[in-house]
Design a protein around this motif. Structure first.
Motif, PDB file in Angstrom:
ATOM      1  N   VAL A   1       1.032  -1.075   0.086  1.00 16.93           N
ATOM      2  CA  VAL A   1       0.003   0.279  -0.182  1.00 16.93           C
ATOM      3  C   VAL A   1       1.170   1.293  -0.277  1.00 16.93           C
ATOM      4  CG1 VAL A   1      -1.941  -0.872   1.086  1.00 16.93           C
ATOM      5  CG2 VAL A   1      -0.278  -0.282   2.274  1.00 16.93           C
ATOM      6  N   ASN A   2       0.092   2.164  -0.435  1.00 17.89           N
ATOM      7  CA  ASN A   2       0.938   3.521  -0.654  1.00 17.89           C
ATOM      8  C   ASN A   2       0.738   4.091   1.052  1.00 17.89           C
ATOM      9  OD1 ASN A   2       1.499   6.761  -0.547  1.00 17.89           O
ATOM     10  ND2 ASN A   2       1.469   6.435  -2.553  1.00 17.89           N
ATOM     11  N   THR A   3       1.847   3.947   1.809  1.00 18.38           N
ATOM     12  CA  THR A   3       1.896   4.215   2.886  1.00 18.38           C
ATOM     13  C   THR A   3       3.231   5.787   3.312  1.00 18.38           C
ATOM     14  OG1 THR A   3       4.911   4.133   3.179  1.00 18.38           O
ATOM     15  CG2 THR A   3       3.697   1.783   3.543  1.00 18.38           C
ATOM     16  N   GLY A   4       3.159   6.300   2.504  1.00 18.03           N
ATOM     17  CA  GLY A   4       3.170   7.997   2.375  1.00 18.03           C
ATOM     18  C   GLY A   4       4.735   9.002   1.531  1.00 18.03           C
ATOM     19  N   SER A   5       5.006   7.241   1.528  1.00 19.95           N
ATOM     20  CA  SER A   5       6.559   7.355   0.237  1.00 19.95           C
ATOM     21  C   SER A   5       6.434   6.869  -1.108  1.00 19.95           C
ATOM     22  CB  SER A   5       6.855   6.679   1.273  1.00 19.95           C
ATOM     23  OG  SER A   5       8.321   6.241   0.497  1.00 19.95           O
TER      24      SER A   5
END
Lengths: 242, 805
Positions: free
Chosen positions: A35-39
């Motif tokens: 998932v996109n973890t903010g990076s």
């Protein structure tokens, strides 16, 4: 010293991740469910099915933005601490021609935590089910067939270079000289100890704390610094344990 | 591209603006890096610090949509400080031309505007001609009505302060960029421009590129090694698709589409063949009659050209049939059927909810693609009730590009032949085969059932594209090149006559004729396939053979083939002075060979001895168009805000928006609307391609960029209580979309007219079809407004609200 080496000029890396994908393609490794973890760094770390990952590091220094990219992989250490950390003599093999540090089916019999913590760069990863420990093998099959490692083949900018160690060391020195003009803090990372020689444009720790086996970090087992791991200090430990 | 990919390495200054080349054109950075190694300055101007910025020597932030303030400011800086390459400007651009009395510019409006139609009468911008019909010139550039002086006056309003105020770029950065680019005004220096959708997808899209063209002409950077205006194409064959006229307003080879305003071939030829009275102007378009007739003969080889022209489909006068208009008409129920061919409009078209709704009005849709997508499955998408949708959808699976033989044309205009790799899977087939068979079936029906106006369908030349049953890619490529339809005798330079037998391939477009004795499916590709055998297919050439002078500038004349006539740098005539001496002797593109009386290195534009031909041969008057009277929104680029914008005024005039922008009645826009306070832009990532159709299903790419994200500054995140990695909602009048927040120092708030303006950015590759947790299309939020020249939607600058989900 003979064998092969990489020269990785990080001043030229654009983090296109061609190498990350090429590695998976050649090794026929599956994608991870992420998932996109903010990076943008994804998969977020190395794993038993992700043998190289491009690390992204944002730093603002003196009001200037920097984005450092590190295509992280096994360094194929000249005197590999992971081999020193292994209990079986042939669970970790060093190819006499290329210098590639190669894991095999016997590596599964090793204690994964010991192998991982013996690595100055925190590279090896274990499959929890099969206990097989994985990392980059320098595309030893390709190299022996006269081809470049898949990651090097895919690189568009000249960041990834591969060849005879002497040639790579001389390329690295030239690269450093050129880089110094623009980046006074440029340096080669552990070039005497490893077969994957990184050229950084600034302090290696800005890229990732595991880029350099620096003396201050104590990632190793029993409080050994990562630099001390190179000094073969694991050997007596192995003898005692063995 | 006026130049080509390898040529980037010849540059002294690379301005990347409206593009994120390192991420979206990764290979380009091979050449950018080589230029940098030789000391070139690389500049990135972008709202967000990207992987391109990370590799650049100068990064300058600007608010999306403010490019003309930035570039207009640069023009003013160059003119005020007299940094132009004067000899070039005087001899090779229209700076010295006197503009006619009707031209005027007042407070954001050019003369000739008709408020009722919302259009300009472009004849108001004509040049003043002398008695001989040649534009009057003042080579001292002092005449107040000459282009140079009008331009100087026009851009005097584009002060540093005004640019800083609208762009939000720090003044020091702005000056740093201006100085670096302007430094290439020296004869032997060149700056290049790399741009992509960040410039085009605006209501001033074409004028963004014009503004840069003005800069490049003023600095003498057109036609030279390491210079030019370089469009980085977003799809490997977009160059080919526009060359072959996959657009409504042109027919193959960039000739205008016939309209009912030209009912006969003679009318059409009058339209397309401009007249120049200047003996030094090649005025190449005077040959368009030959190309148009040869094209007609490729369509209808057994018909007289006038008859063939009658059969050509024609636009209504003034009809706009661009993308946004098509979907607007579709929504109004004006289409029964729709072929979505190699496209995914439910994700790629602006204002996705409108686009998807429009598809419900169709009776049928044929979706030709490699996978099912959000378009083929629109009827079961979010918010749709399948029971209420009548549209019948047919899916035709087609082959992937690597599964078929054919050519692609890259950004550098190289036509590159590719061979078939793996065979198409299952029953999937190459597009050419599908089209060919469809055409045969339609013809059978017309033969059997007659129908209205069957002649254009029944007489079309299909035999030159297949054998009646199967599509033949080599035959098609040969037809695109063209061949003689009759035996033709041509006088040779030595006075002898040479006969070209009917059926012989034409060698190059100067040999095409307007009497029906030659055919060519696309004149700019004439010269690409010059004989009967596959070995005569120049697109397949893969030789690195070159002269040392060619090697010096990375020119490979025997590697593939480039249109036109294998010229690798177009307008290259401008790289030499009137005596034929290269302005940059260390990297010449042309060298006059006095002994052989010919030009060496690249294929010269125009031919003839040095000093005898104006260099910009596609312009009527042969000069680089600083003043360009052809566009719909003015002869000089002028600043207007995006139609959705965060300000109510700007310092350049009282006209807030482009008065000629393409708009649709009833569609809401956010101008300083407190409900939608943030600027939003869209972009791509390295890991996904276009609508993500091919890449979202690819696990190694999907793991690297798995979900819709929204990049924002730490300041905006704090304002909205959003933490990194959290889910957020973006919304405006058109739609609503979730994304994962990437809170980053790489986005900074802008100071615009003294106020803080926040901007966010989202990628457009995701869609609801797959993966299920990937998110939906960025275009749910983008407006259906467009550029007045191209109709391209303004998807790079619009307004949204962002809140924590």
């Amino acid at each position: 010293m003979s064998g092969k080496s990489f020269f990785v000029d990080l001043t030229k890396c654009t983090a296109c991740r061609g190498c990350q994908v090429a590695c998976k393609q050649w090794k026929k490794l599956p994608g991870e469910k992420t998932v996109n973890t903010g990076s943008h760094q994804n998969p977020p770390d190395l794993s038993d099915i992700t043998l190289r990952v491009v690390r992204f590091s944002e730093k603002e220094m003196e009001g200037k933005m920097h984005w450092f990219f590190l295509p992280d992989q096994c360094r194929h250490c000249v005197d590999a601490p992971c081999k020193s950390g292994a209990s079986l003599p042939d669970s970790i093999i060093v190819d006499p021609d290329t210098g590639a540090v190669v894991y095999n089916e016997k590596t599964a019999k090793e204690d994964a935590a010991t192998i991982r913590s013996s690595c100055p760069y925190d590279i090896p990863r274990v499959n929890k089910k099969t206990k097989v420990i994985s990392k980059c093998d320098m595309c030893n099959d390709r190299v022996k067939a006269g081809k470049l490692p898949a990651c090097v083949q895919s690189c568009p900018t000249g960041t990834m270079n591969f060849g005879d160690r002497d040639a790579m060391l001389s390329l690295a020195k030239k690269g450093l000289e050129a880089a110094k003009k623009k980046y006074p803090n440029a340096q080669l990372v552990d070039e005497e100890s490893v077969r994957v020689i990184f050229l950084t444009q600034d302090k290696p720790a800005l890229y990732a704390k595991t880029l350099m086996a620096d003396a201050s970090s104590t990632l190793g087992p029993r409080g050994y610094t990562r630099q001390e791991l190179f000094a073969g200090l694991m050997k007596p430990v192995r003898n005692i344990l063995g | 591209m006026t130049n080509h990919w390898i040529d980037l390495k010849n540059s002294d200054c690379i301005l990347i603006m409206g593009s994120n080349a390192a991420e979206n054109h990764p290979i380009s950075f091979k050449w950018v890096t080589k230029a940098q190694e030789k000391g070139a300055v690389v500049i990135h101007v972008d709202p967000r610090f990207t992987r391109t910025s990370a590799k650049s020597d100068i990064y300058a932030p600007l608010r999306s949509g403010s490019d003309i303030a930035f570039l207009g400011g640069m023009i003013n800086y160059i003119l005020e400080n007299d940094l132009i390459f004067k000899e070039y400007v005087v001899n090779y651009t229209n700076a010295s031309f006197i503009v006619g009395d009707k031209y005027d510019f007042k407070d954001g409006m050019f003369s000739g505007f008709n408020a009722e139609t919302g259009k300009y009468d472009k004849s108001a911008w004509a040049f003043a001609l002398d008695a001989g019909g040649v534009p009057q010139r003042d080579n001292t550039l002092a005449n107040p009505r000459c282009v140079y002086q009008l331009m100087k006056k026009h851009y005097s309003r584009y002060t540093l302060k005004a640019a800083v105020d609208m762009c939000g770029t720090p003044e020091a950065k702005l000056l740093e960029v201006y100085k670096a680019v302007a430094a290439t005004g020296k004869p032997d220096k060149a700056a290049t421009s790399m741009y992509a959708m960040g410039w085009t997808q605006h209501t001033v899209g074409v004028q963004n590129i014009r503004a840069m063209s003005l800069i490049q002409l003023l600095l003498g950077n057109m036609g030279v090694a390491g210079g030019g205006i370089n469009a980085l194409r977003g799809e490997s064959n977009v160059q080919g698709s526009t060359d072959q006229a996959l657009l409504f307003h042109i027919i193959p080879g960039y000739m205008p589409t016939p309209s009912t305003g030209q009912p006969t071939l003679d009318d059409y030829l009058k339209l397309v063949k401009p007249v120049s009275k200047d003996p030094k102007s090649m005025n190449w378009k005077k040959n368009y009659g030959k190309y148009a007739v040869s094209l007609l003969k490729s369509f209808y080889k057994n018909a007289e050209p006038a008859q063939a022209y009658d059969w050509m489909p024609k636009l209504e006068v003034g009809q706009n049939a661009s993308w946004l208009v098509l979907f607007d008409k579709m929504l109004q129920g004006q289409f029964k059927g729709f072929f979505a061919w190699g496209m995914n409009p439910a994700v790629s078209g602006a204002n996705s909810n409108k686009t998807r709704e429009a598809m419900t009005k169709l009776d049928w849709m044929v979706n030709v693609n490699i996978y099912d997508n959000e378009t083929g499955s629109f009827w079961q998408g979010p918010g749709m009730n399948p029971k209420k949708i009548k549209t019948e959808v047919f899916m035709l699976p087609c082959a992937v590009s690597t599964e078929k033989e054919g050519s692609i044309s890259n950004s550098g205009r190289w036509m590159q032949w590719r061979y078939q790799g793996p065979k198409p899977l299952g029953e999937s087939r190459p597009d050419g085969e599908i089209i060919y068979e469809l055409a045969q079936k339609v013809r059978e029906l017309y033969k059997k059932e007659g129908g209205a106006f069957p002649e254009p369908v029944l007489n079309l030349n299909w035999e030159d594209m297949g054998n009646g049953h199967e599509f033949d890619v080599h035959k098609t490529a040969k037809l695109i090149n063209g061949y003689y339809l009759k035996d033709v005798s041509v006088k040779q330079p030595d006075g002898s006559m040479k006969v070209f037998k009917a059926g012989t391939q034409v060698a190059a477009f100067p040999a095409l004729m307007d009497d029906g004795s030659t055919c060519s499916g696309n004149w700019i590709y004439c010269g690409s396939y010059v004989g009967p055998d596959p070995k005569d297919n120049r697109a397949a050439k893969r030789s690195k053979e070159q002269t040392p002078a060619q090697a010096a500038i990375g020119l490979f004349p025997n590697w593939s083939w480039s249109w036109p006539v294998n010229r690798r740098i177009i307008y290259n005539r401008a790289s030499v002075d009137q005596a034929g001496n290269p302005y940059a002797p260390q990297k010449p593109v042309l060298a006059w060979n006095a002994a052989g009386k010919k030009w060496d290195i690249d294929v010269v534009d125009g031919g003839g001895n040095p000093g005898t031909v104006h260099p910009f041969i596609m312009q009527v008057h042969g000069m680089g168009a600083l003043f360009g009277p052809g566009l719909n929104d003015g002869p000089f680029p002028e600043y207007y805000e995006p139609l959705d914008c965060p300000v109510s005024s700007h310092p350049f005039s009282k006209v807030l928006h482009n008065p000629t922008a393409l708009t649709f009645k009833g569609e809401k826009r956010a101008v300083c609307d407190p409900r939608f306070p943030f600027v939003c832009t869209t972009y791509r990532v390295t890991e996904h391609w276009q609508t993500g159709l091919q890449t979202r299903w690819q696990p190694w790419l999907l793991e690297a960029e798995p979900q819709m994200f929204c990049e924002m500054s730490e300041e905006l995140a704090a304002l909205r209580g959003i933490k990194n990695g959290e889910k957020v909602w973006l919304e405006n009048e058109r739609g609503k979309l979730w994304a994962k927040a990437i809170v980053t120092k790489r986005f900074k708030p802008f100071v615009v007219q003294g106020n803080i303006v926040h901007e966010v950015g989202i990628p457009w590759h995701f869609g609801w079809r797959f993966p299920k947790d990937g998110g939906d299309a960025a275009n749910l939020l983008t407006p259906s407004v467009g550029d007045p020249n191209t109709g391209i939607p303004e998807t790079k600058a619009f307004m949204v609200n962002v809140r924590k989900a």
